[in-house]
Write an enzyme that holds these catalytic residues in place. Structure first.
Site, PDB file in Angstrom:
ATOM      1  N   SER A 128      14.781   5.645  -0.407  1.00 46.81           N
ATOM      2  CA  SER A 128      13.021   6.772  -1.266  1.00 46.81           C
ATOM      3  C   SER A 128      13.975   7.686  -2.173  1.00 46.81           C
ATOM      4  O   SER A 128      13.330   7.870  -2.850  1.00 46.81           O
ATOM      5  CB  SER A 128      12.405   6.702   0.274  1.00 46.81           C
ATOM      6  OG  SER A 128      12.174   5.903   0.864  1.00 46.81           O
ATOM      7  N   ASP A 183      10.252   1.574   8.684  1.00 48.45           N
ATOM      8  CA  ASP A 183      11.818   0.795   8.396  1.00 48.45           C
ATOM      9  C   ASP A 183      11.926   0.622   9.971  1.00 48.45           C
ATOM     10  O   ASP A 183      12.679  -0.027   9.765  1.00 48.45           O
ATOM     11  CB  ASP A 183      12.052   1.261   7.138  1.00 48.45           C
ATOM     12  CG  ASP A 183      11.350   0.787   6.026  1.00 48.45           C
ATOM     13  OD1 ASP A 183      10.725   0.464   6.485  1.00 48.45           O
ATOM     14  OD2 ASP A 183      12.060   2.308   5.527  1.00 48.45           O
ATOM     15  N   ARG A 212       8.748  -8.627   9.160  1.00 53.27           N
ATOM     16  CA  ARG A 212       9.518  -8.135  10.466  1.00 53.27           C
ATOM     17  C   ARG A 212       9.156  -8.386  12.085  1.00 53.27           C
ATOM     18  O   ARG A 212       9.427  -8.390  12.970  1.00 53.27           O
ATOM     19  CB  ARG A 212      10.158  -6.821  10.531  1.00 53.27           C
ATOM     20  CG  ARG A 212      10.969  -6.956   8.804  1.00 53.27           C
ATOM     21  CD  ARG A 212      11.307  -5.807   8.160  1.00 53.27           C
ATOM     22  NE  ARG A 212      12.170  -5.754   7.183  1.00 53.27           N
ATOM     23  CZ  ARG A 212      12.326  -4.402   6.720  1.00 53.27           C
ATOM     24  NH1 ARG A 212      11.344  -3.048   7.047  1.00 53.27           N
ATOM     25  NH2 ARG A 212      12.974  -4.533   6.259  1.00 53.27           N
TER      26      ARG A 212
HETATM   27  C1  S3P Z   1       8.797   3.576   0.922  1.00 60.25           C
HETATM   28  C2  S3P Z   1       7.857   3.711   1.415  1.00 60.25           C
HETATM   29  C3  S3P Z   1       7.793   2.558   2.595  1.00 60.25           C
HETATM   30  C4  S3P Z   1       9.275   1.783   3.131  1.00 60.25           C
HETATM   31  C5  S3P Z   1       9.663   1.480   2.505  1.00 60.25           C
HETATM   32  C6  S3P Z   1      10.142   2.735   1.151  1.00 60.25           C
HETATM   33  C7  S3P Z   1       9.409   4.420  -0.148  1.00 60.25           C
HETATM   34  O1  S3P Z   1       6.760   1.638   2.536  1.00 60.25           O
HETATM   35  O2  S3P Z   1       9.112   0.703   4.302  1.00 60.25           O
HETATM   36  O3  S3P Z   1      11.076   1.068   2.501  1.00 60.25           O
HETATM   37  O4  S3P Z   1      10.213   4.528  -0.822  1.00 60.25           O
HETATM   38  O5  S3P Z   1       7.925   4.835  -0.394  1.00 60.25           O
HETATM   39  P1  S3P Z   1       5.534   1.294   2.978  1.00 60.25           P
HETATM   40  O6  S3P Z   1       4.853   2.619   1.616  1.00 60.25           O
HETATM   41  O7  S3P Z   1       4.831   0.003   1.370  1.00 60.25           O
HETATM   42  O8  S3P Z   1       5.123   1.364   4.088  1.00 60.25           O
END
Ligand code: S3P
Length: 442
Positions: free
Chosen positions: A30, A323, A354
């Site tokens: 992220s 995650d 998942r």
């Molecule tokens: C992320 C937010 C999450 C996560 C993804 C990365 C991000 O998704 O599942 O792997 O970097 O903002 P959501 O915000 O849709 O839950």
């Protein structure tokens, strides 16, 4: 698949073993995405270290190169971004291909809505099925002109040159991607853009905007930015990804005799659901040497094997561990008693469904796992041997690799090429720590 000719990559995991030593897993996915995005729009040169060289982040990096940004690297986690300023991006010559990366597409949709040029974004088979209405609906409220397929999925077409106005938006789901999309669009909007989340989600965008000198207002569950500001280049040290560290935390917690230290892991409070949940299950987990790196808290995490017990997972932890559930389901399969997850329907729209894919894999290995619309009920017990299909989902493949540590026989995992989207070098690092993994084709 991001590697359509490699979607037959198979992991063969030998049963038994324990995890030990000190390892550093790759950089946070992220934070790495956001470092390229904000670095590109900043004035000046941003130096990044610890950048995750996974396929998802390379997709983001390539997208900005295609829009005229000069980016050097990645070279051993070092990237130098020559920012072009808020209005310096150029129209890409062709649609942006974002592979498996939902984060790239959702965050970029907000940024692209503020540009002068049109952009089309597409992805692989998995990304092409993921819901985009969650970003296109609020972007339209801001004045953006965006198109998707009839079912609200990619390809996503964003029309340039549309004036945006700030909105006050209450998100229907706890999603950091939607929040970040709107804040990034908000940088280009007239007035103030405020996003309220139903529960806290990862706040890397807010932290990094602040690090780039952009004022961010936070009040409870609401975050706001005023449009029309500027970003000033900075240095970014990306910590190791707690989501990647999770596989080793779970592996060490379940495999007798394990004792492992995971170095320099990001422990941002909006990401530590996995630590909280594993501790509730009775895992022996210590945070050592807590410190700060580039605006994010980090620590070394020591995990020793212990006896786990089944729990009812608190729903407030779900967005903080979103995650990590594929790996946590493996922990639950090894725990004494029943583990119940509810309030996690978002898991059905990740890189795979998942809930279903993990339940199918667990059942194939003889575990009592019952999927529900918004979670799962797992009765801990023995993990057998057999074959599971990861459905091209990186986190599912790595979770079942860890399950082999306690399985009664070998586990074969199919469709594993996408492990490279978030964790290049996983097999070597896992084997160094104590797994017995081979890859087919080698
Ligand atoms: C992320 C937010 C999450 C996560 C993804 C990365 C991000 O998704 O599942 O792997 O970097 O903002 P959501 O915000 O849709 O839950």
């Amino acid at each position: 698949m991001s590697n359509s000719n490699e979607n037959n990559v198979i992991f063969r995991a030998a049963p038994g073993g324990k995890l030990s030593g000190r390892i550093r897993v790759p950089g946070d996915k992220s934070i790495s995405h956001r470092s390229i995005m904000l670095g590109s729009l900043a004035e000046g040169v941003t130096d990044i270290s610890g950048f995750l060289e996974g396929e998802d982040n390379i997709a983001t990096l390539d997208a900005f190169r295609a829009m005229g940004v000069r980016i050097e690297g990645p070279d051993a986690g070092r990237v130098t971004v020559h920012g072009v300023g808020m209005h310096g991006l150029k129209a890409p010559a062709k649609p942006l291909y974002l592979g498996n990366s939902g984060t790239s597409m959702r965050l970029l949709s907000g940024l692209m809505a503020g540009q002068k040029f049109d952009v089309e974004m597409s992805g692989d088979a998995s990304l092409s099925k993921r819901p985009m209405k969650r970003v296109t609906d609020p972007l339209r409220l801001m004045g953006a002109v965006v198109d998707t397929s009839g079912t609200g999925t990619p390809p996503l077409k964003v029309k340039g040159g549309q004036p945006l106005k700030g909105i006050d938006y209450m998100m229907p789901m706890a999603s950091a991607q939607v929040k970040s999309c709107l804040l990034l669009a908000g940088l280009y909007a007239a007035g103030k853009t405020c996003v309220t989340e139903p529960a806290p989600t990862r706040d890397h965008t807010e932290r990094m905007l602040t690090g780039f000198g952009y004022a961010v207002e936070r009040r409870g569950n609401t975050v706001c930015v005023q449009g029309g500001g500027r970003l000033k280049a900075t240095r970014i040290d990306v910590p190791a990804d707690i989501s990647s560290a999770t596989f080793f935390m779970v592996g060490a917690a379940i495999a007798a005799g394990s004792d492992i230290v995971l170095e320099h892991v990001g422990i941002n409070p909006t990401r530590i659901g996995v630590i909280n949940i594993l501790r509730l299950m009775g895992a022996e987990l210590e945070l050592l040497n807590e410190r700060e790196a580039g605006g994010e808290p980090v620590a070394d995490i020591r995990v020793r094997a212990g006896k786990l017990k089944g729990i009812r997972i608190p729903e407030d932890q779900v967005p903080l561990a979103i995650d990590e559930f594929p790996a946590l389901f493996i922990a639950a399969a090894c725990a004494e008693g029943e583990t119940v997850l509810t309030g996690a329907e978002e898991l059905r729209v990740k890189e795979s469904d998942r809930i279903q894919v993990m339940a199918d894999g667990l059942v194939a290995l003889g575990v009592d796992a019952r999927p529900t619309p918004d979670g799962m009920v797992i009765h801990g017990g023995r993990i057998g041997s057999g074959q599971v299909d990861s459905h091209g989902d990186h986190r599912i493949a790595m979770s079942f690799a860890m399950a082999a540590l306690v399985a009664s026989g070998a586990i074969t995992i199919t469709d594993c090429a996408n492990v490279n989207t978030s964790f290049p070098g996983f097999v070597d690092l896992a084997n160094k720590a104590g797994l017995g993994l081979t890859v087919d084709p080698a």
